[in-house]
Design a protein around this motif. Structure first.
Motif, PDB file in Angstrom:
ATOM      1  N   LYS A 204       0.831  -1.213   0.000  1.00 29.43           N
ATOM      2  CA  LYS A 204       0.000   0.000   0.000  1.00 29.43           C
ATOM      3  C   LYS A 204       0.863   1.260   0.000  1.00 29.43           C
ATOM      4  N   LYS A 225      -9.135 -13.346  -0.924  1.00 29.30           N
ATOM      5  CA  LYS A 225      -9.230 -13.058   0.503  1.00 29.30           C
ATOM      6  C   LYS A 225      -8.017 -12.307   1.052  1.00 29.30           C
ATOM      7  N   THR A 227      -5.821 -10.359  -0.285  1.00 29.01           N
ATOM      8  CA  THR A 227      -5.465  -9.055  -0.846  1.00 29.01           C
ATOM      9  C   THR A 227      -6.632  -8.091  -0.956  1.00 29.01           C
ATOM     10  N   ASP A 229      -8.647  -6.350   1.110  1.00 32.84           N
ATOM     11  CA  ASP A 229      -8.581  -5.089   1.857  1.00 32.84           C
ATOM     12  C   ASP A 229      -7.487  -4.179   1.303  1.00 32.84           C
ATOM     13  N   LEU A 232      -8.681  -2.660  -1.952  1.00 29.40           N
ATOM     14  CA  LEU A 232      -9.659  -1.604  -1.728  1.00 29.40           C
ATOM     15  C   LEU A 232      -8.988  -0.318  -1.266  1.00 29.40           C
ATOM     16  N   GLU A 233      -7.942  -0.448  -0.452  1.00 37.35           N
ATOM     17  CA  GLU A 233      -7.232   0.728   0.059  1.00 37.35           C
ATOM     18  C   GLU A 233      -6.279   1.336  -0.972  1.00 37.35           C
ATOM     19  N   VAL A 251     -13.377 -14.057  -0.865  1.00 36.42           N
ATOM     20  CA  VAL A 251     -13.476 -12.799  -0.125  1.00 36.42           C
ATOM     21  C   VAL A 251     -14.660 -12.902   0.840  1.00 36.42           C
ATOM     22  N   PHE A 254     -18.531  -8.173   3.381  1.00 36.04           N
ATOM     23  CA  PHE A 254     -18.031  -6.896   3.883  1.00 36.04           C
ATOM     24  C   PHE A 254     -19.127  -5.857   3.744  1.00 36.04           C
ATOM     25  N   ARG A 258     -18.314   0.617   2.631  1.00 30.04           N
ATOM     26  CA  ARG A 258     -16.878   0.890   2.497  1.00 30.04           C
ATOM     27  C   ARG A 258     -16.542   1.442   1.114  1.00 30.04           C
TER      28      ARG A 258
END
Length: 332
Positions: A204, A225, A227, A229, A232-233, A251, A254, A258
């Protein structure tokens, strides 16, 4: 055409689980093609992560015993009649379907494509599923434009290497991720602008550094699963996250809210909804093999395993010990 045998070699599962559920058989029946099908004597079989999903039960097999595998190249040895789209006995073909882990497969003709002259053995089996996936991702899942910043996870894998090459051809700024120095170099040689070794680097932070804090226009994520988050960031405001695989697992659920933090678009595509019609399949396949004929895509083959060693092949794939495409030889 010589008479066909009544039995064949193949791999079946009778339950889902680890590599121990893979059963190599030498006495499976040779199927008869129904109307609209052709019987293909397979020369090389492609291994894909989707095969492990069905083996583990992430995706549910329709019945047991179940023959894994989604693609192969070979020769049509019998036609079942009906609409065959000009295909005939003796044609060298590549196909998408089911039950590829065998010497012979009866395949619906609408997903069978005659291999163009000049394509060497193994290339079609190595190219079809992952190549069509890569093409549909950069053209329809997220239409990549020149200058876009795009993050590709597992950039040294079979699909990853093809994505990196296509993105280079488009003129995108590609950031790849890989797990070892060797894989980093492989992705870089394939055309990635930057490659991050996620074993030792903060992905990131590096993505934000490279993009001036903005993030990327799109993430192409076949890992799932592990990667999600991070992906998304890493997306920029109004960017797109394309989650197209589950190599590390599915995944989890969620909160959809978000996505509002940066007005993120989220897509979970499957190749088969981009090639549902015969016209769509033919157009994509012709495009893919046009790239191959012109030498514009390098379909890197990691290894060709004997079909009898299918457990080792799956273990290597899941253990991230491979770079490029894995094939099976059904005669061994």
């Amino acid at each position: 055409m010589a008479s066909l045998p009544s039995t064949q070699k193949g791999v079946v599962i009778n339950k889902t689980g680890g590599t121990d559920v893979l059963e190599y058989k030498t006495d499976l029946p040779v199927p008869a093609p129904a109307a609209g099908q052709v019987l293909v004597k397979n020369d090389y079989l492609g291994i894909n992560y989707i095969d492990t999903y069905f083996r583990t039960g992430l995706y549910k097999p329709a019945q047991f015993p179940y023959v894994l595998g989604r693609e192969a190249e070979g020769t049509i040895v019998k036609a079942g009649g009906g609409e065959l789209y000009g295909l005939k006995e003796g044609d060298r073909v590549v196909w998408l379907g089911e039950a590829a882990y065998a010497e012979y497969t009866a395949v619906p003709a609408d997903k069978v494509y005659k291999i163009p002259d000049g394509i060497p053995p193994k290339v079609a089996a190595a190219a079809l599923l992952q190549g069509l996936t890569a093409l549909s991702l950069v053209r329809e899942a997220y239409h990549v434009e020149k200058g876009d910043w795009v993050l590709v996870h597992a950039a040294a894998g079979g699909t990853g290497l093809l994505l990196v090459q296509l993105l280079k051809a488009i003129g995108a700024n590609t950031i790849g991720t890989a797990s070892t120095p060797e894989k980093v170099e492989l992705a870089r040689r394939a055309g990635a602008t930057h490659v991050i070794n996620y074993s030792v680097e903060d992905v990131k932070a590096k993505v934000l550094e490279l993009t001036g804090g903005a993030g990327v226009a799109a993430v192409l994520d076949g890992v799932g699963k592990a990667t999600f988050d991070l992906s998304l960031e890493s997306v920029a405001r109004k960017g797109t996250l394309v989650s197209f695989g589950n190599a590390s697992g599915a995944v989890p659920p969620f909160a959809i809210a978000r996505l509002s933090a940066r007005n993120t678009r989220l897509l979970r595509p499957t190749l088969f909804n981009y090639i549902a019609t015969r016209a769509e399949f033919e157009a994509y396949a012709a495009d893919l093999f046009g790239f191959a004929a012109r030498g514009e895509l390098d379909f890197r083959i990691h290894d060709t395993y004997p079909l009898s060693e299918i457990a080792r092949a799956h273990a290597d794939l899941e253990g991230r010990r491979t770079a490029g495409k894995l094939l099976l030889d059904p005669t061994k």
